[in-house]
Design a protein around this motif. Structure first.
Motif, PDB file in Angstrom:
ATOM      1  N   TYR A 299       0.987  -1.256   0.042  1.00 23.48           N
ATOM      2  CA  TYR A 299       0.409   0.023   0.141  1.00 23.48           C
ATOM      3  C   TYR A 299       1.092   1.640   0.163  1.00 23.48           C
ATOM      4  CZ  TYR A 299      -3.737  -3.281   1.049  1.00 23.48           C
ATOM      5  OH  TYR A 299      -4.510  -4.109   0.955  1.00 23.48           O
ATOM      6  N   PHE A 300       1.930   1.110   0.926  1.00 23.63           N
ATOM      7  CA  PHE A 300       2.733   2.523   0.937  1.00 23.63           C
ATOM      8  C   PHE A 300       4.149   2.592   0.378  1.00 23.63           C
ATOM      9  CE2 PHE A 300      -0.020   1.873   5.016  1.00 23.63           C
ATOM     10  CZ  PHE A 300      -0.024   2.974   5.234  1.00 23.63           C
TER      11      PHE A 300
ATOM     12  N   HIS B 132       4.251  12.913   1.600  1.00 21.64           N
ATOM     13  CA  HIS B 132       3.438  13.723   2.311  1.00 21.64           C
ATOM     14  C   HIS B 132       2.076  12.677   3.531  1.00 21.64           C
ATOM     15  CE1 HIS B 132      -0.434  15.976   0.871  1.00 21.64           C
ATOM     16  NE2 HIS B 132      -1.353  14.789   0.819  1.00 21.64           N
TER      17      HIS B 132
ATOM     18  N   LEU C  90      -0.417  12.674   8.533  1.00 19.69           N
ATOM     19  CA  LEU C  90      -0.539  12.057   9.724  1.00 19.69           C
ATOM     20  C   LEU C  90      -0.894  13.204  10.703  1.00 19.69           C
ATOM     21  CD1 LEU C  90       0.514   8.085   8.606  1.00 19.69           C
ATOM     22  CD2 LEU C  90      -2.024   9.528   9.044  1.00 19.69           C
TER      23      LEU C  90
ATOM     24  N   GLN D 130      -2.652  15.625  11.489  1.00 19.28           N
ATOM     25  CA  GLN D 130      -4.822  14.838  11.510  1.00 19.28           C
ATOM     26  C   GLN D 130      -3.953  15.066  13.157  1.00 19.28           C
ATOM     27  OE1 GLN D 130      -5.019  10.772   9.974  1.00 19.28           O
ATOM     28  NE2 GLN D 130      -6.583  11.153  10.332  1.00 19.28           N
TER      29      GLN D 130
ATOM     30  N   TYR E 100      -5.556  20.581  10.133  1.00 22.67           N
ATOM     31  CA  TYR E 100      -5.677  19.545   8.830  1.00 22.67           C
ATOM     32  C   TYR E 100      -5.793  20.013   7.219  1.00 22.67           C
ATOM     33  CZ  TYR E 100      -6.025  14.953   6.732  1.00 22.67           C
ATOM     34  OH  TYR E 100      -6.216  13.710   6.096  1.00 22.67           O
TER      35      TYR E 100
ATOM     36  N   GLY F 244      -5.072  17.850   5.096  1.00 24.21           N
ATOM     37  CA  GLY F 244      -5.297  16.756   4.123  1.00 24.21           C
ATOM     38  C   GLY F 244      -7.347  16.069   3.484  1.00 24.21           C
ATOM     39  N   LYS F 245      -7.002  15.151   2.957  1.00 26.31           N
ATOM     40  CA  LYS F 245      -8.517  14.780   2.338  1.00 26.31           C
ATOM     41  C   LYS F 245      -9.250  14.214   3.501  1.00 26.31           C
ATOM     42  CE  LYS F 245      -6.150  13.303  -1.698  1.00 26.31           C
ATOM     43  NZ  LYS F 245      -6.112  12.125  -2.668  1.00 26.31           N
TER      44      LYS F 245
ATOM     45  N   HIS G 157      -9.413   6.678   1.301  1.00 23.91           N
ATOM     46  CA  HIS G 157      -9.155   5.031   0.933  1.00 23.91           C
ATOM     47  C   HIS G 157      -9.950   4.650   0.724  1.00 23.91           C
ATOM     48  CE1 HIS G 157      -7.177   6.522   5.176  1.00 23.91           C
ATOM     49  NE2 HIS G 157      -6.117   6.054   5.155  1.00 23.91           N
TER      50      HIS G 157
ATOM     51  N   VAL H 151      -6.239  -5.659   7.889  1.00 20.30           N
ATOM     52  CA  VAL H 151      -5.042  -4.674   7.312  1.00 20.30           C
ATOM     53  C   VAL H 151      -5.012  -3.597   7.850  1.00 20.30           C
ATOM     54  CG1 VAL H 151      -4.845  -3.214   5.273  1.00 20.30           C
ATOM     55  CG2 VAL H 151      -5.510  -6.134   5.152  1.00 20.30           C
TER      56      VAL H 151
HETATM   57  C1  HEM Z   1      -7.073   5.120  11.521  1.00 21.31           C
HETATM   58  C2  HEM Z   1      -7.008   4.329  10.698  1.00 21.31           C
HETATM   59  C3  HEM Z   1      -5.846   5.258   9.773  1.00 21.31           C
HETATM   60  C4  HEM Z   1      -5.944   6.447   8.949  1.00 21.31           C
HETATM   61  C5  HEM Z   1      -5.928   7.629  10.022  1.00 21.31           C
HETATM   62  C6  HEM Z   1      -4.772   6.731   8.642  1.00 21.31           C
HETATM   63  C7  HEM Z   1      -4.598   9.395   7.639  1.00 21.31           C
HETATM   64  C8  HEM Z   1      -4.526   8.809   6.743  1.00 21.31           C
HETATM   65  C9  HEM Z   1      -3.940   9.910   5.868  1.00 21.31           C
HETATM   66  C10 HEM Z   1      -4.290  10.956   6.934  1.00 21.31           C
HETATM   67  C11 HEM Z   1      -3.993  10.018   4.830  1.00 21.31           C
HETATM   68  C12 HEM Z   1      -3.629  11.384   3.794  1.00 21.31           C
HETATM   69  C13 HEM Z   1      -4.547  12.025   3.404  1.00 21.31           C
HETATM   70  C14 HEM Z   1      -4.270  12.984   2.180  1.00 21.31           C
HETATM   71  O1  HEM Z   1      -3.191  12.580   1.296  1.00 21.31           O
HETATM   72  O2  HEM Z   1      -5.192  13.959   2.115  1.00 21.31           O
HETATM   73  C15 HEM Z   1      -4.278   8.502   4.766  1.00 21.31           C
HETATM   74  C16 HEM Z   1      -3.540   8.481   3.434  1.00 21.31           C
HETATM   75  C17 HEM Z   1      -3.451   7.283   2.261  1.00 21.31           C
HETATM   76  N1  HEM Z   1      -3.947   5.848   3.624  1.00 21.31           N
HETATM   77 FE1  HEM Z   1      -4.381   5.816   4.907  1.00 21.31          FE
HETATM   78  N2  HEM Z   1      -5.212   5.441   7.194  1.00 21.31           N
HETATM   79  C18 HEM Z   1      -5.148   5.217   8.219  1.00 21.31           C
HETATM   80  C19 HEM Z   1      -5.136   3.176   8.121  1.00 21.31           C
HETATM   81  C20 HEM Z   1      -5.085   3.068   6.692  1.00 21.31           C
HETATM   82  C21 HEM Z   1      -4.476   1.554   5.874  1.00 21.31           C
HETATM   83  C22 HEM Z   1      -5.087   0.540   7.463  1.00 21.31           C
HETATM   84  C23 HEM Z   1      -3.890   2.219   5.106  1.00 21.31           C
HETATM   85  C24 HEM Z   1      -3.970   0.651   4.125  1.00 21.31           C
HETATM   86  C25 HEM Z   1      -2.311  -0.517   4.276  1.00 21.31           C
HETATM   87  C26 HEM Z   1      -3.776   3.094   4.605  1.00 21.31           C
HETATM   88  C27 HEM Z   1      -2.868   3.266   3.567  1.00 21.31           C
HETATM   89  C28 HEM Z   1      -3.069   4.900   3.233  1.00 21.31           C
HETATM   90  C29 HEM Z   1      -2.145   5.325   1.984  1.00 21.31           C
HETATM   91  C30 HEM Z   1      -1.907   4.266   0.755  1.00 21.31           C
HETATM   92  C31 HEM Z   1      -2.724   6.685   1.776  1.00 21.31           C
HETATM   93  C32 HEM Z   1      -2.031   6.946   0.063  1.00 21.31           C
HETATM   94  C33 HEM Z   1      -3.217   7.181  -0.788  1.00 21.31           C
HETATM   95  C34 HEM Z   1      -2.767   8.234  -1.329  1.00 21.31           C
HETATM   96  O3  HEM Z   1      -1.569   8.449  -2.117  1.00 21.31           O
HETATM   97  O4  HEM Z   1      -3.497   9.297  -2.174  1.00 21.31           O
HETATM   98  N3  HEM Z   1      -3.589   3.941   5.311  1.00 21.31           N
HETATM   99  N4  HEM Z   1      -4.056   7.583   5.350  1.00 21.31           N
END
Ligand code: HEM
Lengths: 156, 314
Positions: free
Chosen positions: A71-72, A79, A84, A87, A98, A100-101, A107, A116
């Protein structure tokens, strides 16, 4: 009392669950609800610099973990870490905004199940341990993040 | 935010069970597709046998087979499976008090964090008391327990924005192998059914886990001395509670209390309680040590001792 109360209780429980189900709102939740009462926890995280440093190790753990790596690995890690950090800062009552989205939007295109989601939580716990954040402080943050599973978990 | 939001996972479990929704369903939606990014192509581990639960959230040490604390079932579904996975666990427990000991083994399977099936076998060794009662030294009572538990509402772990617990209902069918002796001590039956309702909640803000169980039972010493007796032969409501304080990701300490009926005229019965420490060296292993007070058992008063349990979960 005789055992016939039990089927009745069961039926009531099911009826309750069924009645509750449609109450779900479709509007996105606030991705960064501020909790001013958690300001002491913000300090235990070492403020904004502490969060920034935490995110570095969190991301290392996520890319290291076979359950979350894909995923990452090729995401804009810098970014995501910045978002994060903002947030968590807002959630813990810190002086941040904050930018971000929403969680649903961020997601929506990802295939994330509960296992996951839990894997990511575990990696966050490991990173927090590494930064010697007290366990009780960790849990106060996790308590605010856990409900986000409703928007983050996209499958089945 | 309504407290009912949690029940969405109920519907999700249904879709899994019915197999109605393919994982790719929303990839087909109207929007023009650009090539998916690496993150979008990422998939969870495809196996249905999961190990996705958070540590210590599948219960620590079953006594009657159902996942829960040392003395009482919790509303959690055992094993490491999440709502789209199947989990399983096996345990061995030994309780040693001054005049008796109990060996207890069992396995459970948890389906989609919704339904739990369990079996357990308990062997209660009367040591010298057996001789004193003319049964023979080391006379044992064995009992088999088959259990089913259904999560009916709530989410103990993830729904941290609601104080409402997770609820489960369960049934335990118990059969004792010593009908003739049970008859002689005044028990009415060598088998019986317990019904229970459990409510469990992790209060993560406070690093606390609380459980309350209401059980309808006519079991004597949880069934090791049969079911029903001269004093009473009916199902009676009994309360059971556990509280656990999480000290770290893998250590919890706590206490439990279990009310019991007192059906047999010749063998008074007391409530049980204990204080425990549970340690999960990994997500798949947990060890529980407790100091248990079991009160009067047959002719020996004030029985207390060590309760030790090991659980392996998948
Ligand atoms: C409570 C749990 C989680 C929180 C608080 C969280 C928070 C965030 C935040 C703040 C962003 C950035 C949003 C933006 O681009 O404006 C983000 C992006 C992302 N998150 Fe999460 N996330 C969570 C769980 C997960 C999980 C479980 C996964 C998968 C394993 C995940 C995968 C991703 C990925 C791949 C991005 C980047 C997406 C992109 O490239 O646009 N996140 N997340």
């Amino acid at each position: 009392m005789n055992p016939t109360w039990f089927p009745r209780l069961l039926a009531t429980a099911f009826a309750l669950a069924a009645a509750c189900a449609p109450a779900r709102s479709l509007a996105d939740e606030n991705p960064a609800p501020a909790h001013p009462e958690l300001l002491p926890v913000f300090d235990q995280f070492g403020g904004k610099p502490g969060l920034d440093a935490l995110m570095d190790d969190f991301m290392i753990a996520l890319v290291d973990d076979p359950r979350t790596r894909d995923y990452f690995a090729e995401a804009d890690q810098k970014h995501v870490k910045a978002m994060l950090s903002e947030q968590f800062c807002v959630i813990l009552g810190g002086p941040c905004t904050y930018t971000g989205k929403g969680m649903k939007e961020a997601h929506a295109k990802l295939k994330i199940n509960e296992a996951v989601f839990n894997a990511l939580v575990e990696d966050l716990q490991k990173a927090m341990d590494l930064h010697r954040i007290p366990f009780r402080a960790q849990n106060k943050l996790l308590a605010k993040l856990a409900p986000m599973h409703r928007e983050v978990v996209t499958m089945p | 935010m309504t407290p009912c939001n949690r029940t969405r996972s109920w519907c999700m479990a249904c879709t899994v069970l019915l197999g109605a929704v393919g994982a790719g369903a929303h990839a087909q939606s109207g929007e023009t597709r650009v090539a998916p990014t690496a993150a979008e192509s990422a998939r969870p581990d495809p196996g249905v046998f999961g190990s996705g639960k958070l540590i210590l959230t599948g219960g620590v040490s079953p006594l009657e087979g159902a996942a829960g604390g040392g003395l009482t079932p919790w509303a959690v579904i055992g094993g490491q499976g999440t709502r789209d996975e199947i989990g399983a666990s096996a345990f061995y427990t030994r309780v040693g008090v001054q005049d008796y000991h109990l060996d207890d083994i069992g396995v459970l399977v948890g389906f989609f964090n919704r339904l739990e099936l369990s079996i357990a076998k308990q062997r209660f060794d009367t040591e010298d008391v057996g001789a004193a009662l003319g049964l023979g030294r080391g006379f044992t009572f064995s009992q088999d327990i088959v259990g089913i538990k259904l999560r009916v509402a709530g989410d103990a772990v993830l729904a941290q924005d609601s104080w409402l617990p997770q609820f489960a209902v369960g049934i335990q069918y118990k059969r004792n192998d010593r009908g003739a002796v049970l008859d002689a001590i005044g028990a009415r039956d060598d088998d019986g059914v317990d019904y229970y309702l459990s409510a469990t909640k992790l209060y993560l803000d406070h690093s606390l886990l609380a459980n309350l169980t209401l059980r309808m039972t006519r079991a004597n010493q949880i069934g090791l001395l049969g079911f029903g007796g001269d004093r009473s032969d009916r199902h009676k409501p009994q309360l059971e509670g556990s509280i656990a304080w999480l000290l770290s990701r893998n250590v919890a300490i706590g206490a439990e209390y279990r009310m019991k009926p007192d059906n047999l005229g010749i063998a008074g019965e007391d409530d049980w309680y204990d204080a425990f420490v549970a340690w999960a060296p990994s997500r798949h292993v947990s060890l529980t040590l407790a100091w248990a007070h079991l009160g009067n058992i047959v002719i020996e008063d004030d029985q207390r001792g060590l309760y030790a349990s090991v659980q392996i979960a998948l």
